[in-house]
Scaffold this motif. Sequence first.
Motif, PDB file in Angstrom:
ATOM      1  N   LYS A  74       0.839  -1.464  -0.171  1.00  0.00           N
ATOM      2  CA  LYS A  74      -0.443  -0.097   0.028  1.00  0.00           C
ATOM      3  C   LYS A  74       1.200   1.096   0.449  1.00  0.00           C
ATOM      4  O   LYS A  74       0.435   2.565  -0.932  1.00  0.00           O
ATOM      5  N   LEU A  75       1.877   1.141   0.918  1.00  0.00           N
ATOM      6  CA  LEU A  75       2.793   2.445   1.092  1.00  0.00           C
ATOM      7  C   LEU A  75       3.396   3.421  -0.726  1.00  0.00           C
ATOM      8  O   LEU A  75       3.503   4.004  -0.709  1.00  0.00           O
ATOM      9  N   ILE A  76       4.000   1.942  -0.967  1.00  0.00           N
ATOM     10  CA  ILE A  76       4.540   2.164  -1.984  1.00  0.00           C
ATOM     11  C   ILE A  76       3.893   2.185  -3.409  1.00  0.00           C
ATOM     12  O   ILE A  76       3.272   3.446  -4.091  1.00  0.00           O
ATOM     13  N   GLU A  77       2.616   1.791  -3.642  1.00  0.00           N
ATOM     14  CA  GLU A  77       0.943   1.917  -4.594  1.00  0.00           C
ATOM     15  C   GLU A  77       0.690   3.632  -4.211  1.00  0.00           C
ATOM     16  O   GLU A  77       0.568   4.202  -5.023  1.00  0.00           O
ATOM     17  N   ILE A  78       0.687   3.486  -3.262  1.00  0.00           N
ATOM     18  CA  ILE A  78       0.210   5.883  -2.838  1.00  0.00           C
ATOM     19  C   ILE A  78       2.186   6.647  -2.890  1.00  0.00           C
ATOM     20  O   ILE A  78       1.279   7.002  -3.608  1.00  0.00           O
ATOM     21  N   TRP A  79       2.455   6.303  -3.078  1.00  0.00           N
ATOM     22  CA  TRP A  79       3.891   7.467  -2.753  1.00  0.00           C
ATOM     23  C   TRP A  79       4.615   6.928  -4.359  1.00  0.00           C
ATOM     24  O   TRP A  79       4.929   8.070  -4.671  1.00  0.00           O
ATOM     25  N   TYR A  80       5.169   5.651  -4.851  1.00  0.00           N
ATOM     26  CA  TYR A  80       5.281   5.442  -5.973  1.00  0.00           C
ATOM     27  C   TYR A  80       4.637   5.013  -7.362  1.00  0.00           C
ATOM     28  O   TYR A  80       4.906   4.875  -8.324  1.00  0.00           O
ATOM     29  N   GLY A  81       3.023   4.559  -6.950  1.00  0.00           N
ATOM     30  CA  GLY A  81       2.369   3.582  -7.938  1.00  0.00           C
ATOM     31  C   GLY A  81       2.547   1.951  -8.171  1.00  0.00           C
ATOM     32  O   GLY A  81       3.594   2.046  -7.585  1.00  0.00           O
ATOM     33  N   ALA A  82       2.003   1.519  -8.083  1.00  0.00           N
ATOM     34  CA  ALA A  82       2.110  -0.180  -7.982  1.00  0.00           C
ATOM     35  C   ALA A  82       2.984  -0.653  -9.096  1.00  0.00           C
ATOM     36  O   ALA A  82       2.980  -0.156 -10.322  1.00  0.00           O
ATOM     37  N   LYS A  83       3.690  -1.061  -8.361  1.00  0.00           N
ATOM     38  CA  LYS A  83       4.256  -2.759  -9.558  1.00  0.00           C
ATOM     39  C   LYS A  83       4.101  -3.079 -10.362  1.00  0.00           C
ATOM     40  O   LYS A  83       2.392  -3.684  -9.870  1.00  0.00           O
ATOM     41  N   TYR A  84       4.534  -3.959 -10.572  1.00  0.00           N
ATOM     42  CA  TYR A  84       3.989  -5.541 -11.847  1.00  0.00           C
ATOM     43  C   TYR A  84       3.296  -6.069 -10.724  1.00  0.00           C
ATOM     44  O   TYR A  84       3.149  -6.689  -9.580  1.00  0.00           O
ATOM     45  N   SER A  85       2.244  -6.669 -11.220  1.00  0.00           N
ATOM     46  CA  SER A  85       1.226  -7.468 -10.855  1.00  0.00           C
ATOM     47  C   SER A  85       2.466  -8.876 -10.683  1.00  0.00           C
ATOM     48  O   SER A  85       2.443  -8.892 -12.041  1.00  0.00           O
ATOM     49  N   LYS A  86       2.178  -9.774 -10.481  1.00  0.00           N
ATOM     50  CA  LYS A  86       2.783 -11.305 -11.277  1.00  0.00           C
ATOM     51  C   LYS A  86       1.731 -11.855 -12.732  1.00  0.00           C
ATOM     52  O   LYS A  86       2.627 -12.591 -13.297  1.00  0.00           O
ATOM     53  N   GLU A  87       0.716 -11.355 -12.816  1.00  0.00           N
ATOM     54  CA  GLU A  87      -0.433 -11.722 -13.772  1.00  0.00           C
ATOM     55  C   GLU A  87       0.131 -10.623 -14.921  1.00  0.00           C
ATOM     56  O   GLU A  87       0.040 -11.491 -16.218  1.00  0.00           O
ATOM     57  N   GLU A  88       0.605  -9.212 -14.472  1.00  0.00           N
ATOM     58  CA  GLU A  88       1.455  -8.419 -15.664  1.00  0.00           C
ATOM     59  C   GLU A  88       2.597  -8.712 -16.360  1.00  0.00           C
ATOM     60  O   GLU A  88       3.139  -8.352 -17.418  1.00  0.00           O
ATOM     61  N   ALA A  89       3.450  -9.284 -14.966  1.00  0.00           N
ATOM     62  CA  ALA A  89       4.494  -9.779 -14.986  1.00  0.00           C
ATOM     63  C   ALA A  89       4.720 -10.689 -16.536  1.00  0.00           C
ATOM     64  O   ALA A  89       4.854 -11.146 -16.989  1.00  0.00           O
ATOM     65  N   GLN A  90       3.788 -11.790 -15.698  1.00  0.00           N
ATOM     66  CA  GLN A  90       3.661 -12.647 -16.878  1.00  0.00           C
ATOM     67  C   GLN A  90       3.887 -12.289 -18.699  1.00  0.00           C
ATOM     68  O   GLN A  90       4.393 -12.725 -19.724  1.00  0.00           O
ATOM     69  N   ASN A  91       2.634 -11.319 -18.559  1.00  0.00           N
ATOM     70  CA  ASN A  91       2.100 -11.380 -20.031  1.00  0.00           C
ATOM     71  C   ASN A  91       3.583 -10.064 -20.503  1.00  0.00           C
ATOM     72  O   ASN A  91       4.071 -10.499 -21.389  1.00  0.00           O
ATOM     73  N   VAL A  92       4.084  -9.352 -19.878  1.00  0.00           N
ATOM     74  CA  VAL A  92       4.864  -8.231 -20.052  1.00  0.00           C
ATOM     75  C   VAL A  92       6.374  -9.796 -20.428  1.00  0.00           C
ATOM     76  O   VAL A  92       6.814  -9.565 -22.291  1.00  0.00           O
ATOM     77  N   SER A  93       6.358 -10.541 -20.613  1.00  0.00           N
ATOM     78  CA  SER A  93       7.404 -11.096 -20.022  1.00  0.00           C
ATOM     79  C   SER A  93       7.624 -12.747 -21.156  1.00  0.00           C
ATOM     80  O   SER A  93       8.206 -13.572 -21.233  1.00  0.00           O
ATOM     81  N   GLY A  94       6.337 -12.968 -20.716  1.00  0.00           N
ATOM     82  CA  GLY A  94       5.614 -14.527 -21.380  1.00  0.00           C
ATOM     83  C   GLY A  94       6.176 -15.623 -20.221  1.00  0.00           C
ATOM     84  O   GLY A  94       6.558 -17.056 -20.452  1.00  0.00           O
ATOM     85  N   ILE A  95       7.140 -15.034 -19.164  1.00  0.00           N
ATOM     86  CA  ILE A  95       7.336 -15.900 -18.139  1.00  0.00           C
ATOM     87  C   ILE A  95       5.782 -16.380 -16.991  1.00  0.00           C
ATOM     88  O   ILE A  95       5.670 -15.892 -16.680  1.00  0.00           O
ATOM     89  N   LYS A  96       6.228 -17.740 -17.331  1.00  0.00           N
ATOM     90  CA  LYS A  96       5.527 -18.283 -16.527  1.00  0.00           C
ATOM     91  C   LYS A  96       5.072 -17.897 -14.718  1.00  0.00           C
ATOM     92  O   LYS A  96       4.581 -17.812 -13.861  1.00  0.00           O
ATOM     93  N   THR A  97       6.608 -17.968 -14.218  1.00  0.00           N
ATOM     94  CA  THR A  97       7.279 -18.850 -13.328  1.00  0.00           C
ATOM     95  C   THR A  97       7.426 -17.168 -12.101  1.00  0.00           C
ATOM     96  O   THR A  97       8.633 -16.475 -12.490  1.00  0.00           O
TER      97      THR A  97
END
Length: 430
Positions: free
Chosen positions: A87-110
């Motif tokens: 919540k702190l990161i999200e409020i101050w800097y914006g949300a980072k990749y979720s696991k689903e977003e990272a999978q979509n960006v990279s094509g990496i499942k894990t």
Amino acid sequence: MKYHPINNQLFIKNRAKFTSHMKPKSIAVFNSNDIFTTGSDSTLPFEQHSDIFYLSGADQEDSILLLFPDAIDENHREILFLTETSKLIEIWYGAKYSKEEAQNVSGIKTIYWLSEFNKVFFDLMTEAETIYFNTNEHYRQAVELESREDRFIKKCKADFPAHKWEKSNQILQEIRGVKEPEELEIMQTACDLTNKGFRRVLPFIKPGIMEYEIEAEFMHEFLRNRSKGFAYTPIIASGYSACVLHYIENNKECKDGDMLLMDVGAEYANYSSDMTRTIPVNGRFTDRQKAVYNAVLRVKNEATKMLSPGVLWAEYQKEVGKFMSSELLGLGLIDKADVQNEDPNWPAYKKYFMHGTSHHMGLDTHDYGQLKLPMKANMVFTVEPGIYIPEENMGIRIEDDVIVQEKGKPLNLMKNIPIEVEEIEDLMNS
């Protein structure tokens, strides 16, 4: 990110190329760049390490990519470790990749959170015999700071002294030099943005304008087209400053009668473009300026024709030197005696053309790629001859980005950027 999403098939292909070169039972680890402080609580904007981006598309700080093709658990053959959003990161800097977003960006499942790295890494190292370290061995590197990769390598050697180690860089030099179609498309976009910037500034330039005003016009055009800005620190050099190869102050007044050298390129999706054009500040070439300009342009055109599979970079440089010698003779800058008595290690033409003609282009402006082995199709090179005459207060360089083709002539990614004397004069006076 400002840029449009990149199809993750690019990163899947890049990882497959890399892992095909790895030894059995080996792990490769790639770390993101650090965020650098400027003092107090201020930092420089984050720039992702080009290697981890090339292999994963992850464009976020504090990321780690692990590749282990022979892992017993197939879910551990490709892993991306990322910072978990709070919540702190999200409020101050914006949300980072979720696991689903990272999978979509990279094509990496894990996808694991960074907090899990040490435990997972230790477990996988018990299966592995070799680890690939990602050292920076670019021929122009001049790194003085200890990087995140350096710290990881130091710790890994201390924690796992029985493991063998190899270098990722030798593989990356081979595979990153040859571009995939998706990469060429992104680089074409970067070159198209550079074209837009150049066309914007041509009618804007006139005697009395400051170099930094021209820099600002380029930046405006790049930013409004989804670029972060310049791919490298721009050179806007008028008059004598054009004879200083890495002049970046950009703080002089552009004066009537002077030539203006602009070495600029837009970034797009972390890929670079690299253009140089030299124009008359007042919009009209003098006869002498036109003669020198056209001499440089002829050398560039001849050099471009030589870029084909099988050509050796060192031999190519020598041949370009012959073209340049001929042009300098025609301009009266050297004579036949200068050529006959020249030092083979520093030919006569080097007095007026002292730098190389071409370098690899890609994610880095001076990109990875083999220079000691023959050129291959889909390598991208700059072609950038120049003539610098301090005694005439004039430096002229012309530069385009060119794809080596399997068959036929090289493809110029900057073919739409004005380059002929008449076209430049027309646009400047329109």
